[in-house]
Motif scaffolding. Structure first.
Motif, PDB file in Angstrom:
ATOM      1  N   THR A 215       3.080  11.711 -22.213  1.00 60.63           N
ATOM      2  CA  THR A 215       2.500  12.446 -23.345  1.00 60.63           C
ATOM      3  C   THR A 215       2.435  11.583 -24.601  1.00 60.63           C
ATOM      4  N   ARG A 216       2.843  10.321 -24.525  1.00 57.96           N
ATOM      5  CA  ARG A 216       2.894   9.457 -25.707  1.00 57.96           C
ATOM      6  C   ARG A 216       1.579   8.715 -25.905  1.00 57.96           C
ATOM      7  N   GLY A 217       1.249   8.465 -27.149  1.00 57.36           N
ATOM      8  CA  GLY A 217       0.049   7.708 -27.470  1.00 57.36           C
ATOM      9  C   GLY A 217       0.267   6.220 -27.292  1.00 57.36           C
ATOM     10  N   GLU A 218      -0.822   5.462 -27.335  1.00 49.84           N
ATOM     11  CA  GLU A 218      -0.757   4.024 -27.083  1.00 49.84           C
ATOM     12  C   GLU A 218       0.086   3.312 -28.137  1.00 49.84           C
ATOM     13  N   ARG A 219       0.046   3.754 -29.381  1.00 51.81           N
ATOM     14  CA  ARG A 219       0.833   3.091 -30.422  1.00 51.81           C
ATOM     15  C   ARG A 219       2.327   3.233 -30.150  1.00 51.81           C
ATOM     16  N   GLU A 220       2.767   4.420 -29.767  1.00 49.02           N
ATOM     17  CA  GLU A 220       4.189   4.618 -29.466  1.00 49.02           C
ATOM     18  C   GLU A 220       4.584   3.868 -28.202  1.00 49.02           C
ATOM     19  N   LEU A 221       3.702   3.861 -27.215  1.00 49.83           N
ATOM     20  CA  LEU A 221       3.992   3.106 -25.995  1.00 49.83           C
ATOM     21  C   LEU A 221       4.144   1.618 -26.307  1.00 49.83           C
ATOM     22  N   GLY A 222       3.352   1.115 -27.235  1.00 54.86           N
ATOM     23  CA  GLY A 222       3.455  -0.285 -27.625  1.00 54.86           C
ATOM     24  C   GLY A 222       4.807  -0.615 -28.230  1.00 54.86           C
TER      25      GLY A 222
ATOM     26  N   GLY B 119       0.787  -1.224   0.000  1.00 52.64           N
ATOM     27  CA  GLY B 119       0.000   0.000   0.000  1.00 52.64           C
ATOM     28  C   GLY B 119       0.818   1.272   0.000  1.00 52.64           C
ATOM     29  N   SER B 120       2.138   1.156  -0.093  1.00 49.92           N
ATOM     30  CA  SER B 120       2.992   2.354  -0.058  1.00 49.92           C
ATOM     31  C   SER B 120       3.032   3.082  -1.392  1.00 49.92           C
ATOM     32  N   GLY B 121       2.551   2.441  -2.462  1.00 52.98           N
ATOM     33  CA  GLY B 121       2.534   3.078  -3.777  1.00 52.98           C
ATOM     34  C   GLY B 121       3.659   2.641  -4.690  1.00 52.98           C
ATOM     35  N   LYS B 122       4.469   1.678  -4.243  1.00 56.09           N
ATOM     36  CA  LYS B 122       5.633   1.303  -5.050  1.00 56.09           C
ATOM     37  C   LYS B 122       5.230   0.600  -6.353  1.00 56.09           C
ATOM     38  N   SER B 123       4.248  -0.301  -6.303  1.00 53.79           N
ATOM     39  CA  SER B 123       3.823  -0.985  -7.527  1.00 53.79           C
ATOM     40  C   SER B 123       3.079  -0.043  -8.464  1.00 53.79           C
ATOM     41  N   ALA B 124       2.288   0.865  -7.907  1.00 53.66           N
ATOM     42  CA  ALA B 124       1.604   1.855  -8.750  1.00 53.66           C
ATOM     43  C   ALA B 124       2.623   2.728  -9.470  1.00 53.66           C
ATOM     44  N   THR B 125       3.725   3.040  -8.791  1.00 53.32           N
ATOM     45  CA  THR B 125       4.798   3.809  -9.421  1.00 53.32           C
ATOM     46  C   THR B 125       5.438   3.006 -10.539  1.00 53.32           C
ATOM     47  N   ALA B 126       5.736   1.729 -10.269  1.00 54.29           N
ATOM     48  CA  ALA B 126       6.372   0.875 -11.272  1.00 54.29           C
ATOM     49  C   ALA B 126       5.494   0.720 -12.512  1.00 54.29           C
ATOM     50  N   LEU B 127       4.212   0.453 -12.309  1.00 48.01           N
ATOM     51  CA  LEU B 127       3.297   0.287 -13.439  1.00 48.01           C
ATOM     52  C   LEU B 127       3.139   1.582 -14.228  1.00 48.01           C
ATOM     53  N   SER B 128       3.294   2.703 -13.549  1.00 43.62           N
ATOM     54  CA  SER B 128       3.187   3.994 -14.225  1.00 43.62           C
ATOM     55  C   SER B 128       4.288   4.178 -15.260  1.00 43.62           C
ATOM     56  N   ALA B 129       5.467   3.610 -14.987  1.00 45.53           N
ATOM     57  CA  ALA B 129       6.585   3.781 -15.904  1.00 45.53           C
ATOM     58  C   ALA B 129       6.269   3.216 -17.284  1.00 45.53           C
ATOM     59  N   LEU B 130       5.439   2.182 -17.335  1.00 44.10           N
ATOM     60  CA  LEU B 130       5.031   1.607 -18.609  1.00 44.10           C
ATOM     61  C   LEU B 130       3.597   1.979 -18.981  1.00 44.10           C
ATOM     62  N   ARG B 131       2.986   2.881 -18.194  1.00 39.94           N
ATOM     63  CA  ARG B 131       1.598   3.289 -18.400  1.00 39.94           C
ATOM     64  C   ARG B 131       0.680   2.060 -18.418  1.00 39.94           C
ATOM     65  N   LEU B 132       0.836   1.189 -17.415  1.00 43.49           N
ATOM     66  CA  LEU B 132       0.041  -0.024 -17.338  1.00 43.49           C
ATOM     67  C   LEU B 132      -1.062   0.048 -16.294  1.00 43.49           C
ATOM     68  N   ASN B 133      -1.116   1.125 -15.508  1.00 44.66           N
ATOM     69  CA  ASN B 133      -2.261   1.291 -14.623  1.00 44.66           C
ATOM     70  C   ASN B 133      -3.508   1.517 -15.481  1.00 44.66           C
TER      71      ASN B 133
END
Length: 272
Positions: free
Chosen positions: A85-92, A50-64
């Motif tokens: 600021t990147r779109g889903e296609r570029e993130l992919g 619950g400290s936010g560490k996994s939410a931070t990690a998932l944010s790096a790949l925009r997976l939340n």
């Protein structure tokens, strides 16, 4: 543990704020977190559940999941480019190729209906530039590199036919087959017994040293941090309360929460 490097950061997170806007309330999961990691460096992000560490990690790949997740502020920079600021296609194109992730439970991350070799090869097929034969050869090489015995036979098996330790090695192979520059490992040994945990951590250290990638290790285990990381970020209630060299933070913790976390760690004492 690698030697601390003076190289420029490959991944930088600045003042990241992540909210989860639910029907009755808004959860402020990440509150102004900042850190960076350079090639060849291991950064541990540590904190209780619950400290936010996994939410931070998932944010790096925009997976939340968006929604309910809302990136309320900050920047996530990969080579200076803001992923928020990147779109889903570029993130992919970035996921798996430049920035990759190992998840906590391979049994829920691997497709139970697809052979494991195909799942590893699919990463290269997704990013293009590889024929089916080339992707298969690279997947077999990756399975061998992570220490899976008889990779030709394992290639044709399904996830349920492998032990937990072998499934985690498959996840590592899939994460590294495209040679990403940043690897995020989110509690990669949580579901494994102690002996297999040690093997997986040793494997990650060897692979990092071989490929010179940056590693962000998400964990609640301070023993793992002490043995594998160069620097550490301590998170509490969505905030980074302390950041620094592992030895400095463990020897001279400045934040009261860090001191409580260290005091709560079991120690093996020898009388006399």
């Amino acid at each position: 543990m690698t030697s601390t490097t003076a190289a420029s950061p490959v991944l930088e997170i600045h003042d990241l704020r992540v909210d989860f806007r639910l029907a009755a309330t808004t959860v402020h999961a990440v509150r102004g977190v900042s850190f960076s990691v350079a090639p060849g460096e291991t950064l541990a992000v540590v904190g209780e559940s619950g400290s936010g560490k996994s939410a931070t990690a998932l944010s790096a790949l925009r997976l939340n999941p968006e929604p309910p997740c809302v990136y309320a502020g900050g920047h996530i920079l990969l080579d200076g480019k803001d992923l928020l600021t990147r779109g889903e296609r570029e993130l992919g194109r970035i996921r798996g190729a430049d920035l990759s992730m190992i998840f906590q439970d391979p049994m829920t991350s691997l497709d139970p209906l697809q052979r494991i070799g195909s799942q590893v090869a699919e990463v290269l097929r997704h990013h293009g530039g590889h024929s089916r034969a080339e992707a298969r050869a690279a997947a077999l090489s990756a399975l061998d590199e992570v220490g899976i015995p008889d990779p030709e036979r394992r290639y044709r098996q399904y996830p349920h036919e492998l032990s937990g330790g072998l499934r985690q090695r498959v996840m590592i192979a899939a994460a590294l087959v495209a040679r990403p520059r940043v690897l995020i490992a989110d509690e990669p040994t949580t579901a494994l017994d102690v002996t297999v945990q040690r093997q997986i951590l040793d494997l990650l250290v060897r692979l990092q040293q071989r490929h010179g990638m940056a590693v962000v290790l998400i964990t609640h285990d301070l023993g793992v941090v002490a043995e594998t990381a160069d620097r550490v970020v301590v998170m509490h209630r969505g905030e980074a309360v302390e950041t620094g060299d592992v030895h400095d933070v463990f020897a001279r913790p400045e934040d009261p929460y860090t001191r409580r976390l260290l005091d709560a760690t079991p120690r093996l004492e020898t009388a006399g």
